[in-house]
Design an enzyme around this catalytic site. Sequence first.
Site, PDB file in Angstrom:
ATOM      1  CE  LYS A 280     102.667  68.693 -14.654  1.00  0.00           C
ATOM      2  NZ  LYS A 280     102.943  67.572 -13.735  1.00  0.00           N
ATOM      3  CG  HIS A 281      97.799  70.873 -15.615  1.00  0.00           C
ATOM      4  ND1 HIS A 281      98.023  70.847 -16.975  1.00  0.00           N
ATOM      5  CD2 HIS A 281      98.115  69.637 -15.156  1.00  0.00           C
ATOM      6  CE1 HIS A 281      98.447  69.643 -17.330  1.00  0.00           C
ATOM      7  NE2 HIS A 281      98.522  68.895 -16.250  1.00  0.00           N
ATOM      8  CG  ASN A 423      84.965  76.263  -3.951  1.00  0.00           C
ATOM      9  OD1 ASN A 423      84.710  77.448  -3.852  1.00  0.00           O
ATOM     10  ND2 ASN A 423      84.031  75.337  -4.160  1.00  0.00           N
ATOM     11  CG  HIS A 529      85.403  81.152 -11.269  1.00  0.00           C
ATOM     12  ND1 HIS A 529      85.015  82.338 -10.684  1.00  0.00           N
ATOM     13  CD2 HIS A 529      84.899  80.168 -10.506  1.00  0.00           C
ATOM     14  CE1 HIS A 529      84.273  82.058  -9.623  1.00  0.00           C
ATOM     15  NE2 HIS A 529      84.196  80.759  -9.485  1.00  0.00           N
TER      16      HIS A 529
END
Length: 529
Positions: A280-281, A423, A529
């Site tokens: 999801k996302h 993180n 990231h």
Amino acid sequence: MTTDLYPVRRALISVSDKTGLVPFGQALAARGVELLSTGGTAAALRAAGLTVKDVADVTGYPEMMDGRVKTLHPVVHGGLLALRDNADHRAAMDAHGIAAIDLVVVNLYPFEETVAKGAAYDEVIENIDIGGPAMIRSAAKNHGFVNIVVDVEDYDVVLAELEANDGQTSYALRQRLAQTAYGRTAAYDTAVSTWMAAHVDGTPRRRSFAGTLAQGLRYGENPHQAAAFYTDGSARAGVATAQQHQGKELSYNNINDTDAAFELVSEFDPVQGPACAIIKHANPCGVSRGTTLKEAYSRAFDCDRTSAFGGIIALNQPLDADTAREITGIFTEVVIAPGASEEAMDIFSQKKNLRLLTTDGLASAGAAALAVRQVSGGFLVQDKDVGRITRADLKVVTKRAPSEQELNDLLFAWTVAKHVKSNAIIYVKDGATVGVGAGQMSRVDSTRIAARKAQDMAEALGLSQPLTQGSVVASDAFFPFADGLITAAEAGATAIIQPGGSMRDDEVIAAADEAGLAMVLTGMRHFRH
């Protein structure tokens, strides 16, 4: 000055891909267009009964040097570059016996395909086209008068214009064909440059990236953003090469999330058992192995049922009927798998909005590739993160060493951590994620969020203790302080895997010993990231 409509009387055709060649040549000949050609293209057209003049007869020079030199001649390029409305150009054509060429049809030597099949260096070099790109660029520059066709799908477009305009084409078409042509030569040169970069030392001074439009998208991440999907020609299994069996077109977010899901599940060898990842996302909300594909899906779903709603499901084995029935129990956007049984596809067909993609294989996890990200004024380029570790790479730093089961779960958790936004904190128990904390600015916050979600899920399942009780934890980067580790211990974790390398490693190790945890260091970080 260019005119809008301009006639096509003479065409030069030289193609490696002969798809649609004969019908296209026949249609041109039927309009009285003179055909020039070379080598195998000329032979194919003649075999179809068409009259074709060899370029060698026009230039007065034979093809030579194993075909390396055949169209690089002023008679060819003069016929392409001459401005028809320029008196000096017309005079030069008359003086040197140069006839105008109004249409060029070229698709290039199959360089990308040659590289993809793993050909030797010298064979790849021989498949770098020279004359083709030169003709394409000449014709495209002079698009005020000349048509340049580099894609088979434009054959019918050109014929339709000739039909509509009594043998003439419009400036708008010629301009559009020119843009496509320059895009093709740019992509071709990019492929050559990228291949050569792998054979030279050092960082290349110049980098280029190219793609071919695969799909226009309704919008991007948000409705106010225009977007499109381009493929890079790679044969690597994944969302770009998958076959879609049902459902509406994929959106920008669907494609992004499906890629993330498939890259993650491809980490798990199907020979070692079924695996499922729910995304999801772009972050996993559940990942699991199982004795069956259905079990793997169910255990992944039980990590975070709330987030799994409307998610993307990736499987490392072909979709079967039992798993398909289980999946249809909730709303799912996309399912991607190496294949699917007929029965499974029949079950999915009852869910018209559910997209099913099959790939005929998993992504090559160890394949060399580049990860590219645009920043203001440039690009960041790095190797794709294909780093993996084995038991032999682990360093036990605590008084207690992990058990066999803990080791298995630690390696599983570490694999998942590579695919979670930093993180990243991942709790795993018995080969399944039970808590995922992603994308937080503080590592301890990721630890707490993952534990809290596991607690919520336990309550939803009617369990008396948190899912994290007896779990292991993976951290994608080192613990800068002991607080994250202590939080994981309080949640019930018994073992930790992390890269190490913090100035406070001794403090973190001491905290692990005090809590009775086993901890191993990988020496490898997986920032995402």
